[in-house]
Design a protein around this motif. Structure first.
Motif, mmCIF file in Angstrom:
data_model
loop_
_atom_site.group_PDB
_atom_site.id
_atom_site.type_symbol
_atom_site.label_atom_id
_atom_site.label_comp_id
_atom_site.label_asym_id
_atom_site.label_seq_id
_atom_site.Cartn_x
_atom_site.Cartn_y
_atom_site.Cartn_z
ATOM 1 N N ARG A 65 0.843 -1.206 0.000
ATOM 2 C CA ARG A 65 0.000 0.000 0.000
ATOM 3 C C ARG A 65 0.877 1.255 0.000
ATOM 4 N N GLY A 66 1.921 1.227 0.827
ATOM 5 C CA GLY A 66 2.825 2.374 0.901
ATOM 6 C C GLY A 66 3.540 2.622 -0.426
ATOM 7 N N ILE A 67 3.920 1.539 -1.089
ATOM 8 C CA ILE A 67 4.594 1.659 -2.386
ATOM 9 C C ILE A 67 3.663 2.258 -3.431
ATOM 10 N N LEU A 68 2.442 1.742 -3.520
ATOM 11 C CA LEU A 68 1.484 2.217 -4.519
ATOM 12 C C LEU A 68 1.078 3.667 -4.268
ATOM 13 N N GLN A 69 0.919 4.019 -3.002
ATOM 14 C CA GLN A 69 0.540 5.399 -2.675
ATOM 15 C C GLN A 69 1.660 6.381 -2.996
ATOM 16 N N GLY A 70 2.886 5.867 -3.033
ATOM 17 C CA GLY A 70 4.026 6.738 -3.314
ATOM 18 C C GLY A 70 4.298 6.938 -4.798
ATOM 19 N N ILE A 71 3.543 6.238 -5.659
ATOM 20 C CA ILE A 71 3.727 6.369 -7.109
ATOM 21 C C ILE A 71 2.868 7.513 -7.646
ATOM 22 N N THR A 72 3.485 8.396 -8.429
ATOM 23 C CA THR A 72 2.751 9.506 -9.031
ATOM 24 C C THR A 72 1.865 8.978 -10.149
ATOM 25 N N ARG A 73 0.584 9.232 -10.023
ATOM 26 C CA ARG A 73 -0.379 8.727 -11.014
ATOM 27 C C ARG A 73 -0.662 9.782 -12.072
ATOM 28 N N ARG A 74 -0.479 9.408 -13.341
ATOM 29 C CA ARG A 74 -0.785 10.308 -14.450
ATOM 30 C C ARG A 74 -2.141 9.947 -15.046
ATOM 31 N N LEU A 75 -2.975 10.930 -15.222
ATOM 32 C CA LEU A 75 -4.321 10.700 -15.725
ATOM 33 C C LEU A 75 -4.337 10.240 -17.177
ATOM 34 N N ASP A 76 -3.279 10.570 -17.929
ATOM 35 C CA ASP A 76 -3.245 10.194 -19.345
ATOM 36 C C ASP A 76 -2.636 8.813 -19.576
#
Length: 358
Positions: A237-248
């Motif tokens: 969870r910590g790893i995924l939350q730390g990834i910058t999500r791009r909408l495109d």
């Protein structure tokens, strides 16, 4: 006019005209002498007016690509492994797409086996390819695309499989590997270690499949064609939350330059990380073995491990059984405590034991 060979084919074909029309038929042989004899017989029939166009229809030649298209249409909604078969057939088309079905024989398939093995495929992988071949040929007979005699003469002998290799990392090696990973590789490796997902499942993972709120990853189409839910632990969870999500970009892990999932460029960085960590004889798929092995050693039952890995058969999960010898000891201890009246104390003590997180 005359005998010729098509591209990527060793079988001789003959070209001739009859009643003002041009015909091309397969001689169904790679032997030039036999092909010349067949061609001579056909030319004689044409000259005597004994060859009629109906014979052309009776000898209708289908390509492997035509069979593949029809087979994939047939699989839709009928085969649980539709996506996986599509992946396999795509590989087969690269090799045999333009080949006529009548040209297939035992020798060609044995050559194919050898090529795949030399290319690095395991016997189990080659057998999966041949199994699809066999079923496609069976359906080709049902659909009158191949005659029964031709298929009967094709002997597909499966290779002996050896899936005993089980390489997994110790806790110390896990930490060394994670520390040695480049920034883009580190979250991918940690995801593999904490989910047991296959490489393709990780690299094609989309944000819509990761439910951080409820804590699980949903894989709709897996290798065995079944839906699978994988819990998200606190580390992941910590790893995924730390990834910058791009909408495109829908993918969780992607190449920032291309915006597409990692492919071959990931292999190089993974090998570099292994070298830095001093880890030898290890592949990315072994991260999946590491996940399962540590679960079993921590006392997780094989049925649960089977479900987490997405194995279709418990036999595949039994390869990890030897890592849990304590299960037998615990079973006997339970019996001992039950007979002596100390069963309640035994359960209380075991409930206090905790599983060490990867």
């Amino acid at each position: 006019m005359g005998l010729f060979k098509r591209k990527d084919s060793d079988v001789y074909w003959m070209s001739f005209s009859c009643d003002g029309r041009q015909y091309r038929l397969s001689t169904r042989t790679e032997d030039e002498k036999i092909a010349k004899k067949i061609y001579g017989i056909v030319k004689a029939k044409v000259a005597l007016g004994q060859w009629v166009p109906e014979e052309r229809e009776q000898r209708r030649e289908y390509t492997f690509r035509e069979l593949a298209d029809k087979y994939l249409d047939w699989c839709k909604g009928r085969q649980r492994s539709e996506a996986w078969k599509g992946y396999i057939i795509k590989q087969l088309l690269e090799k045999f797409g333009s080949m006529e079905l009548s040209e297939f024989n035992t020798y060609k398939l044995e050559q194919f086996q050898s090529e795949r093995l030399k290319g690095g495929n395991k016997p189990a992988t080659v057998n999966r390819l041949l199994a699809v071949f066999a079923h496609m040929f069976t359906k080709a007979v049902d659909w009158s695309m191949m005659n029964k005699e031709t298929v009967a003469n094709i002997k597909i002998k499966m290779l002996p499989e050896n899936n005993k290799r089980l390489r997994y990392l110790s806790k110390e090696e896990i930490q060394k590997l994670i520390t040695s990973c480049d920034p883009h590789l580190k979250p991918i490796v940690i995801t593999a270690l904490n989910t047991g997902m296959r490489k393709s499942e990780i690299l094609n993972l989309k944000w819509e499949q990761a439910d951080l709120r409820h804590g699980f990853i949903l894989l709709d189409i897996t290798k065995n064609g079944e839906r699978r839910e994988i819990p998200i632990n606190e580390t992941l969870r910590g790893i995924l939350q730390g990834i910058t999500r791009r909408l495109d970009i829908p993918y969780v892990f992607y190449n920032p330059i291309t915006g597409k999932p990692y492919t071959k460029d990931l292999k190089r960085s993974f090998q570099t990380a292994l070298k830095k960590a001093g880890i030898k004889d290890f592949k990315f798929h072994d991260l999946r073995h590491t996940f399962a092995s540590h679960l079993v050693m921590a006392g997780v039952d094989l049925t649960t491990v089977k479900e987490l890995l997405g194995h279709k058969d418990i036999k595949m999960t039994l390869r990890y059984a030897h890592l849990a010898p304590s299960h037998k000891v615990k079973a006997v201890d339970i019996l001992d405590c039950t007979l002596t009246g100390n069963y309640h104390d035994f359960i209380t003590v075991n409930r206090r034991q905790t599983v060490v997180s990867l």
